[in-house]
Design an enzyme around this catalytic site. Structure first.
Site, PDB file in Angstrom:
ATOM      1  N   HIS A  28      -1.106  -6.977  -4.053  1.00 11.91           N
ATOM      2  CA  HIS A  28      -0.431  -6.092  -5.003  1.00 11.91           C
ATOM      3  C   HIS A  28       0.107  -6.901  -6.195  1.00 11.91           C
ATOM      4  O   HIS A  28       1.034  -7.708  -6.066  1.00 11.91           O
ATOM      5  CB  HIS A  28       0.725  -5.374  -4.301  1.00 11.91           C
ATOM      6  CG  HIS A  28       1.426  -4.373  -5.162  1.00 11.91           C
ATOM      7  ND1 HIS A  28       1.328  -3.013  -4.964  1.00 11.91           N
ATOM      8  CD2 HIS A  28       2.247  -4.519  -6.230  1.00 11.91           C
ATOM      9  CE1 HIS A  28       2.066  -2.367  -5.855  1.00 11.91           C
ATOM     10  NE2 HIS A  28       2.639  -3.275  -6.652  1.00 11.91           N
ATOM     11  N   HIS A  83       2.717   2.100  -8.656  1.00 15.76           N
ATOM     12  CA  HIS A  83       1.408   2.661  -9.000  1.00 15.76           C
ATOM     13  C   HIS A  83       1.568   3.916  -9.866  1.00 15.76           C
ATOM     14  O   HIS A  83       0.687   4.251 -10.663  1.00 15.76           O
ATOM     15  CB  HIS A  83       0.618   3.009  -7.735  1.00 15.76           C
ATOM     16  CG  HIS A  83       0.096   1.788  -7.026  1.00 15.76           C
ATOM     17  ND1 HIS A  83      -0.976   1.070  -7.495  1.00 15.76           N
ATOM     18  CD2 HIS A  83       0.505   1.180  -5.880  1.00 15.76           C
ATOM     19  CE1 HIS A  83      -1.221   0.054  -6.661  1.00 15.76           C
ATOM     20  NE2 HIS A  83      -0.337   0.102  -5.680  1.00 15.76           N
ATOM     21  N   ASP A 116      -3.944  -3.054  -6.955  1.00 14.41           N
ATOM     22  CA  ASP A 116      -4.260  -3.716  -5.697  1.00 14.41           C
ATOM     23  C   ASP A 116      -5.645  -4.331  -5.852  1.00 14.41           C
ATOM     24  O   ASP A 116      -6.625  -3.612  -6.125  1.00 14.41           O
ATOM     25  CB  ASP A 116      -4.253  -2.721  -4.534  1.00 14.41           C
ATOM     26  CG  ASP A 116      -2.861  -2.183  -4.241  1.00 14.41           C
ATOM     27  OD1 ASP A 116      -1.887  -2.831  -4.668  1.00 14.41           O
ATOM     28  OD2 ASP A 116      -2.753  -1.115  -3.600  1.00 14.41           O
ATOM     29  N   SER A 166       7.073   4.333  -6.396  1.00 10.13           N
ATOM     30  CA  SER A 166       5.889   3.474  -6.376  1.00 10.13           C
ATOM     31  C   SER A 166       5.522   2.971  -7.778  1.00 10.13           C
ATOM     32  O   SER A 166       5.472   3.739  -8.738  1.00 10.13           O
ATOM     33  CB  SER A 166       4.689   4.239  -5.794  1.00 10.13           C
ATOM     34  OG  SER A 166       3.501   3.491  -5.952  1.00 10.13           O
ATOM     35  N   VAL A 204       3.993   2.248   2.616  1.00  7.50           N
ATOM     36  CA  VAL A 204       3.629   3.050   1.439  1.00  7.50           C
ATOM     37  C   VAL A 204       4.921   3.486   0.761  1.00  7.50           C
ATOM     38  O   VAL A 204       5.831   3.986   1.419  1.00  7.50           O
ATOM     39  CB  VAL A 204       2.810   4.301   1.850  1.00  7.50           C
ATOM     40  CG1 VAL A 204       2.504   5.147   0.622  1.00  7.50           C
ATOM     41  CG2 VAL A 204       1.518   3.879   2.536  1.00  7.50           C
ATOM     42  N   ALA A 205       5.002   3.257  -0.527  1.00  2.00           N
ATOM     43  CA  ALA A 205       6.237   3.588  -1.256  1.00  2.00           C
ATOM     44  C   ALA A 205       6.519   5.087  -1.218  1.00  2.00           C
ATOM     45  O   ALA A 205       5.607   5.921  -1.314  1.00  2.00           O
ATOM     46  CB  ALA A 205       6.131   3.122  -2.697  1.00  2.00           C
ATOM     47  N   GLN A 247       0.532  10.146  -4.542  1.00  2.88           N
ATOM     48  CA  GLN A 247       1.475   9.304  -3.800  1.00  2.88           C
ATOM     49  C   GLN A 247       2.108  10.090  -2.657  1.00  2.88           C
ATOM     50  O   GLN A 247       2.308   9.567  -1.562  1.00  2.88           O
ATOM     51  CB  GLN A 247       2.557   8.764  -4.743  1.00  2.88           C
ATOM     52  CG  GLN A 247       3.449   7.704  -4.123  1.00  2.88           C
ATOM     53  CD  GLN A 247       2.697   6.409  -3.840  1.00  2.88           C
ATOM     54  OE1 GLN A 247       1.735   6.073  -4.515  1.00  2.88           O
ATOM     55  NE2 GLN A 247       3.128   5.704  -2.799  1.00  2.88           N
ATOM     56  N   GLU A 264       2.595  -8.226   0.681  1.00  6.30           N
ATOM     57  CA  GLU A 264       1.327  -7.651   0.229  1.00  6.30           C
ATOM     58  C   GLU A 264       0.582  -8.640  -0.680  1.00  6.30           C
ATOM     59  O   GLU A 264       0.778  -8.641  -1.902  1.00  6.30           O
ATOM     60  CB  GLU A 264       1.569  -6.335  -0.526  1.00  6.30           C
ATOM     61  CG  GLU A 264       2.141  -5.231   0.338  1.00  6.30           C
ATOM     62  CD  GLU A 264       2.181  -3.883  -0.377  1.00  6.30           C
ATOM     63  OE1 GLU A 264       1.858  -3.826  -1.580  1.00  6.30           O
ATOM     64  OE2 GLU A 264       2.529  -2.877   0.272  1.00  6.30           O
TER      65      GLU A 264
END
Length: 279
Positions: free
Chosen positions: A255, A197, A204, A195, A189-190, A160, A252
């Site tokens: 996502h 993720h 995604d 994030s 982008v986090a 990340q 998004e």
């Protein structure tokens, strides 16, 4: 034998006749007065009736206004009832549930956060607790005739950081200062540590024939199916178009975040984002 004087008799009858005539005149006058009084009362009643008729539109308008007020009160009561129901449902939410971990710019991942991921295909991975739900969603989407592809899932914190730094470099290359680039990169982008993720609950998903992460992704048949059905498997579209000011992230349409079936149903049904659901 004594006889009456005829003159007295005549006078007596004459006097009696005169008294009767006077009584008749009085009676006639009374009747005339009664007729006059009745006529006056009739005129007054008629005037009152006409006055009421003329005022009826005002009364009707007043009734309409009263009716409108009552309808507003009734609608407000219904709305309050719905809001109370939603609030009641919200109060029953367990915010400490692992499925509802809130991760965003204001809520960073805790340092001691620990998960176990399981592989999804050859290059992806996800929290093992939602693996079956993801597998069923992807399989059902394919069985419906569409072609979903998972292009991103669990990411380590190190990955990340790399993605975020690369995005900053992209914006600097477009003429932004590093400060400006970092702020702008945070909407795409986090920031590392914020994030979803990194907690293994986000994926995604794109259409195999259109794998660009941009708004046009929403037009693909794959995304249309996923947006309509994802809640059945416990997933939500995490960053909706009309919630950008709340989530702090751009729209998004690829996502998806796992929150559990019941939570997903409530979120999608009430058009909420996760932040609103947990507030």
């Amino acid at each position: 034998m004594t006889f009456c004087d005829y003159r007295e008799v005549f006078f007596m009858y004459q006097s009696e006749g005169t008294g009767r005539e006077r009584k008749g005149e009085i009676s006639q006058r009374r009747k005339q007065n009664e007729i006059i009084i009745i006529t006056i009362l009739a005129v007054i009643m008629t005037a009152v009736m006409f006055a009421n008729i003329l005022e009826n539109p005002k009364i009707s308008d007043q009734s309409a206004n009263e009716k409108e007020k009552m309808e507003k009160i009734s609608n407000k009561t219904k709305t309050d009832g719905i809001n109370n129901k939603k609030n009641k449902e919200k109060r029953m939410i367990n915010k400490n549930d692992w499925m509802l971990v809130l991760v965003n710019g204001k809520h960073k991942i805790k340092e001691n956060y620990d998960i176990t991921v399981t592989p999804v295909g050859y290059t992806q991975a996800i929290d093992e607790r939602c693996y079956d739900n993801l597998k069923n969603m992807i399989n059902d989407c394919r069985n419906a005739g569409y072609n979903p592809v998972i292009c991103s899932s669990y990411r380590s914190h190190e990955k990340q950081v790399l993605l975020f730094e690369n995005k900053i470099k992209d914006f600097i290359g477009q003429g932004y200062t590093r400060k400006e680039a970092k702020k702008k990169a945070g909407t795409v982008v986090a920031l590392p540590g914020t994030s979803e993720h990194e907690i293994g609950l986000a994926v995604d998903i794109v259409d195999v024939k259109y794998q660009l992460l941009e708004e046009n992704q929403e037009k693909t048949e794959t995304q249309k199916w996923l947006m309509k059905n994802c809640w059945k498997y416990g997933f939500i579209l995490r960053y909706p178009k009309d919630k950008q000011e709340i989530t702090g992230v751009i729209y998004e349409p690829w996502h998806y975040r796992f929150v559990g079936k019941e939570n997903a149903k409530m979120i999608m049904k009430n058009n909420l984002c996760l932040e609103e659901y947990l507030e």
